[in-house]
Design a protein around this motif. Structure first.
Motif, mmCIF file in Angstrom:
data_model
loop_
_atom_site.group_PDB
_atom_site.id
_atom_site.type_symbol
_atom_site.label_atom_id
_atom_site.label_comp_id
_atom_site.label_asym_id
_atom_site.label_seq_id
_atom_site.Cartn_x
_atom_site.Cartn_y
_atom_site.Cartn_z
ATOM 1 N N GLY A 77 -0.857 -1.874 5.139
ATOM 2 C CA GLY A 77 -2.297 -1.906 4.906
ATOM 3 C C GLY A 77 -3.095 -1.424 6.103
ATOM 4 O O GLY A 77 -4.052 -0.643 5.958
ATOM 5 N N ARG A 129 -2.726 2.361 6.642
ATOM 6 C CA ARG A 129 -3.577 3.106 5.699
ATOM 7 C C ARG A 129 -5.008 3.188 6.211
ATOM 8 O O ARG A 129 -5.659 4.253 6.124
ATOM 9 C CB ARG A 129 -3.542 2.428 4.331
ATOM 10 C CG ARG A 129 -4.348 3.158 3.268
ATOM 11 C CD ARG A 129 -4.310 2.400 1.968
ATOM 12 N NE ARG A 129 -4.815 1.030 2.119
ATOM 13 C CZ ARG A 129 -4.833 0.144 1.135
ATOM 14 N NH1 ARG A 129 -4.351 0.457 -0.054
ATOM 15 N NH2 ARG A 129 -5.312 -1.072 1.342
ATOM 16 N N ALA A 175 0.842 -1.194 0.000
ATOM 17 C CA ALA A 175 0.000 0.000 0.000
ATOM 18 C C ALA A 175 0.879 1.247 0.000
ATOM 19 O O ALA A 175 1.831 1.342 0.778
ATOM 20 C CB ALA A 175 -0.899 -0.004 1.238
#
Length: 339
Positions: A82, A85, A30
Motif C-alpha cells: 500500500g 503504491r 494492492a
C-alpha cells in the motif's frame, strides 16, 4: 514531542483485534509491479530488494524511500504494498529491503535477522548513497522494521544519511512485548508468527548446516523460548534477556538527530501501553503521535460512505513530503555569475 494522533477508527473496527486483523488479513493486497535486485554482501550473504519501476520523471534529486518490513514480513505484506503504491503516485523511487532470509529464498549463512540488526540496513544506505549521490534518502519501518530503524538512527545520530524517517507500531522494549503477547487473545498472534518462524527455520536448515544442534522447534511455543533457543545464539547474544536488552530501540531514542515521526496505538495487542516512552526518553527530533485506538499496524479509518481508508498511507507520505520539502528549501541556493 508526544501529541494526540488525528486518527479515528472505522466505526465498525473499533477493537484492536478488528483493526489488526482487517488490515493484515481481510484487506486485499494492492496490485503492484516491482523489479527485484539481489544485493551481495561482504560476508558472502545477500539481501533481496523489491523496487518500484523507475519513475518516468526521475531526476538526480528524486527521493528514495526504503521500507523495512515487520517480523516474517516481505513484499507481500499489505502495508508495504500500500505504501509503495502511494510512493509511486508521488513519482518517487521506492523499495522494500527484505531482511536476510525473508524473501522467497533462504539466505546462505546460518544467521538470519533480528529486531536489533542495523548492519544490513546501514550497508544498503551506503550503497544507495553511492548510486544516488544527490537524492534525499528516507525510510519507513513497521513493527520489527521500525525498531531496527529507530535503533539505527540513535546509533548514528547526526551521521545518519537519512533526511527523514517514520516508524509504525514499534516494540520499544522487547522484553515487555514478549511478555504482553504471551497473554490473553494476543497469544493468537504469537502462535501465528511462531508458526511462520518455525517453518522458515526448517526450510533454512534443510539447506544450510546449523552451527549447533537445533532444539525441537515444535516445543518452542512463545517468543522467549524461541529467542532463547535460536535467535540469541545464532546472532551472538547471551540468551533472550541479553538479546532483548541490547536490541530494543527504546534506549536509543534520545540520540536520534533526524526528523522522525513515530505512529503508535495505545491498544496495540502485540504489546502493553507501558512500552510507550515518555517525553524524557525522546530526542527533540522525534514526534510521537499516539492514538487511543488503531491496533498493530492497523489504523483503518472510514470515509463518508463507510469504505475502509488505510490512514497510514495518507499520514506517512504527508509527513515525508513535508520534511523533504523543508529540507530542500533549507539547501543553500547556488547563485549564477553575472554576465
Amino acid at each position: 514531542m508526544i501529541v494526540v494522533s488525528e486518527f479515528r477508527p472505522h466505526p465498525l473496527l473499533r477493537s484492536p483485534h478488528a483493526q489488526t486483523v482487517f488490515a493484515s488479513v481481510v484487506r486485499r493486497p494492492a496490485p503492484l509491479d516491482v523489479r527485484h535486485e539481489r544485493l551481495e554482501l561482504d560476508d558472502g550473504d545477500f539481501l533481496d530488494l523489491a523496487w518500484l519501476p523507475e519513475p518516468a520523471t526521475a531526476a538526480d534529486d528524486t527521493p528514495v524511500v526504503v521500507i523495512l518490513h515487520g517480523l516474517t514480513g516481505s513484499i507481500e505484506s499489505k502495508y508495504a504494498r500500500g505504501l509503495l503504491r502511494e510512493l509511486r503516485g508521488l513519482g518517487w523511487r521506492g523499495l522494500l529491503m527484505h531482511f536476510r532470509g525473508a524473501s522467497h529464498e533462504p539466505n546462505r549463512l546460518p544467521r538470519g535477522y533480528h529486531s536489533g540488526d542495523t548492519g544490513d540496513f546501514a550497508t544498503l544506505l551506503t550503497r544507495l548513497r553511492e548510486r544516488y549521490p544527490r537524492a534525499p534518502l528516507a525510510a519507513v519501518g513497521y513493527s520489527l522494521g521500525g525498531n531496527v530503524l529507530l535503533k539505527y538512527l540513535g546509533e548514528r545520530g547526526s551521521r545518519a544519511p537519512l533526511t527523514t524517517a517514520c516508524a509504525v507500531s514499534v516494540p520499544f522494549d522487547l522484553a515487555l512485548c514478549a511478555r504482553a503477547i504471551n497473554q490473553g487473545l494476543s497469544r493468537a498472534y504469537q502462535r501465528h508468527l511462531l508458526g511462520n518462524m518455525r517453518r522458515a527455520a526448517e526450510r533454512k536448515f534443510a539447506v544450510v548446516t546449523p552451527p549447533f544442534e537445533l532444539p525441537d522447534l515444535t516445543r518452542l511455543r512463545d517468543f522467549h523460548s524461541f529467542d532463547e533457543a535460536l535467535t540469541a545464539p545464532l546472532h551472538g547474544f547471551d540468551g533472550a534477556a541479553d538479546y532483548y536488552a541490547r536490541a530494543s530501540s527504546g534506549p536509543f531514542l534520545k540520540d536520534i538527530r533526524v526528523p522522525t515521526l513515530v505512529l503508535h496505538a495505545r491498544d496495540d495487542p502485540f504489546m502493553s501501553p507501558d512500552v510507550v516512552p515518555d517525553e524524557s526518553r525522546l530526542s527533540a527530533d522525534v514526534r510521537l503521535e499516539l492514538a487511543a485506538q488503531g491496533g498493530h499496524v492497523g489504523f483503518v479509518a472510514g470515509d463518508r460512505l463507510g469504505r475502509p481508508v488505510y490512514w497510514l498511507e495518507r499520514r506517512i507520505p504527508a509527513f515525508l513530503r513535508e520534511r523533504l520539502t523543508a529540507a530542500k528549501a533549507a539547501e543553500p541556493q547556488t547563485e549564477c555569475a553575472p554576465g
